[in-house]
Design an enzyme around this catalytic site. Structure first.
Site, PDB file in Angstrom:
ATOM      1  CG  HIS A 149     -22.625   2.764 -12.462  1.00  0.00           C
ATOM      2  ND1 HIS A 149     -23.505   2.492 -11.283  1.00  0.00           N
ATOM      3  CD2 HIS A 149     -22.184   1.656 -12.879  1.00  0.00           C
ATOM      4  CE1 HIS A 149     -23.116   1.232 -11.013  1.00  0.00           C
ATOM      5  NE2 HIS A 149     -22.598   0.521 -12.129  1.00  0.00           N
ATOM      6  CB  CYS A 192     -22.638  -1.682 -15.621  1.00  0.00           C
ATOM      7  SG  CYS A 192     -21.932  -2.088 -14.243  1.00  0.00           S
TER       8      CYS A 192
END
Ligand SMILES: NC(=O)c1ccc[n+]([C@@H]2O[C@H](COP(=O)([O-])OP(=O)(O)OC[C@H]3O[C@@H](n4cnc5c(N)ncnc54)[C@H](OP(=O)(O)O)[C@@H]3O)[C@@H](O)[C@H]2O)c1
Length: 349
Positions: A246, A131
């Site tokens: 994130h 990711c």
């Protein structure tokens, strides 16, 4: 029509994937949700309405009539079941780290290296990259194209949703407990030490050089996806007490001097990038802003593009993206969509 299965359908990534598949204009027939025996028979709803069949336990699932299986139940499940599912003729799009290091398994970010999807892999398996790496390479690719990337130094600020539904629940529960009793000292949990009101400067175990597993993935996978095998990449991966999305601070060094204005111009026209220009009212994205950005959760959000005062070849960027969408479910959907475009399946004209 293509029948699809989501293994890990009850999890953080699986639920997002179900939502994408249910709403997709792609030629999809059945959507079969699969999970552990704990969830067998559960009826899942996406966007408030039941849209898929009841959950099937993985050991009971029949992949004979499934064309594509999205595996999102962890590396152990992928290692154990992935090759068998692929051998049954069903294409596997795997979200875990199980196959990412294999040269015979493509590692695509369709906005960056779509060429690796030109043909259906003989292994029948495609690996969805890590990711943190996906958002990093999507942000950096237009600049690499403009000036030739040489080196990246990255610090990540990774959300609790990267630890799945358990990680999210734990952050919420422990935060509530600490608000009720500020001197409470919760024990270890999903992230190692307790995450609430804190950050953890190491994600995953470290190797003999002290480099954490997550940091290794960023290094190895970004080299491969960007097609620069000797790219210098050094990362510090940090888990932070943020629920979703994130963030990354990236210092990128190029083969020729690149000004912030040139970099912003390249990013402004790149597909799937939301640029927050210097001097504008909104000069940077935050995780919460991206989480609440609706359909723009599919995009990579980039701000604070600025010069390194001591190095005209280097620029800093601030990059935020939804790890469950950009870093997992949406990239997997784009792989599926690209495969359809490359005629990996025989569909009636
Ligand atoms: N979270 C992220 O940001 C992210 C990003 C990229 C990649 N990934 C990868 O995606 C995968 C799933 O992550 P997640 O965050 O969605 O985890 P999660 O919320 O913990 O969900 C795990 C899913 O796997 C299922 N599962 C567990 N053991 C199983 C078994 N033995 N057989 C069948 N199903 C089983 C669970 O089913 P039950 O509900 O029945 O237990 C659940 O549906 C992991 O490989 C992770 O590394 C995650």
């Amino acid at each position: 029509m293509l029948n699809v299965a989501v293994v890990g359908a009850t999890g953080a990534v699986g639920r997002e994937l179900l939502g994408f598949l249910a709403a997709s204009p792609l030629p999809i027939g059945r959507i079969v949700p699969i999970a552990s025996p704990r969830s067998a028979g559960r009826k899942l709803s996406v966007g408030g309405s039941v849209v898929v069949e009841p959950v099937v336990a993985l050991d009971e699932a029949d992949f004979g009539e499934i064309d594509v299986a999205f595996l999102t139940a962890g590396a152990e499940v992928s290692r154990q079941y992935g090759p068998g599912i692929a051998a049954a003729g069903c294409l596997v799009i795997d979200n875990s780290s199980a196959f990412r290091g294999r040269r015979d398994v493509p590692l695509p970010v369709p906005e960056v290296n779509p060429e690796v999807l030109a043909r259906r892999p003989d292994t029948g398996i495609v690996a969805n990259p890590n990711c943190s790496t996906i958002q990093l390479v999507r942000a950096i690719a237009p600049l690499h194209q403009a000036a030739g990337l040489r080196r990246m130094t990255v610090a990540t600020y990774q959300a609790a949703s990267g630890g799945g539904l358990r990680g999210l629940a734990e952050l919420a529960d422990v935060s509530r407990a600490i608000l009720a009793e500020p001197t409470a000292c919760p024990g270890p949990g999903r992230f190692g030490p307790s995450l609430a009101f804190d950050l953890i400067p190491q994600i995953g175990p470290v190797n003999e050089d002290g480099i954490a597993h997550e940091e290794q993935k960023i290094r190895q996978e970004s080299r491969r996806i960007l097609g620069v095998p000797d790219l210098q990449v050094s990362a510090t991966a940090v888990r932070v007490a943020v629920f979703h999305c994130h963030s990354e601070a990236v210092l990128a060094e190029f083969g020729r001097p690149l000004t912030p204005a040139e970099a912003e111009a390249a990013l402004a026209t790149a597909p799937g990038i939301q640029l927050y220009p210097a001097g504008s009212q909104k000069p940077y994205p935050t995780p919460r802003l991206v989480e609440l950005s609706g359909e723009r959760r599919r995009d990579v959000h980039v701000g604070r593009v600025r010069a390194d005062p001591d190095n005209p070849y280097a620029l800093w960027l601030w990059v935020v993206a939804d790890n469950l969408w950009v870093g997992a479910a949406f990239n997997a959907l784009r792989i599926f969509q690209t495969g359809i475009g490359q005629d990996w399946w025989k569909l009636p004209a």
